[in-house]
Scaffold this motif. Sequence first.
Motif: not given
Length: 238
Positions: A109-118, A121-124, A160-165, A185-190
């Motif tokens: 669940p912590r991984e899902v939360v981390a991905r959601v937050q990432a 963050r990109r959306t914001g 999409t958010v990822t494509e734009f980033t 690394d730019r998308l998610r962090g290392p």
Amino acid sequence: MGAMQRTILIVDDDPHIRQLLVFALAKVGLQTREAADGEAALASVAERAPDLVVLDINMPRLDGLEVCRRLRAQGELPILFLSSRDDEIDRVLGIELGADDYVVKPFSPREVVARVQAILRRTGAKAAATGLDGVITRGRLALDPEAWSARWAGAELSLTVTEFTILKTLAATPTKVFSRDAIIDRLRGPGFAVTDRTIDSHVRNLRAKFAGVGGHDLIETRAGIGYRLGACAGGVEP
């Protein structure tokens, strides 16, 4: 907008998984809604769009891939896929349909939360970029981080958010060749477990979208290294 105002729609036919994610997301201050199948998910989005959808691929009646396809036809709502098996075909297909990320079951669940937050963050990031980068113009390409918009020769494209980033990363330093690891690394962090194949899928999506309006020279592939921004002059199709 504070974290408490962000709403996540969790779509999975397993009530245990839904409750597990509701609990984990609530712990970091995220509001949640639930849907037990694809049809209910589409109805929930139509009624009130969430900030992000956590979407299981394998569901009865209407699977996650079809739900993603329909949501993408309507707009760019961020999507995180849950895949019930370690099947790269499913994951890559999901990314090609426009999902922003994926997690394979069984998951932490912590991984899902981390991905959601990432993703959030990109959306914001559009707000954070206000007054900093301004509009990035490279040939016929124009990216506005503040408006979160991409244009080619004046024609706006839906990314999409990822494509734009990814595209903003390349366009901000147009002479630099970015390895796939550097883009990750730019998308998610290392340290995030995202494959090179996922980056290739997003780049393929970008090329297809811009090729449709004449942007065949958007991104260059440097063999054995990675990607860099192309001439963006509207070159002929190779």
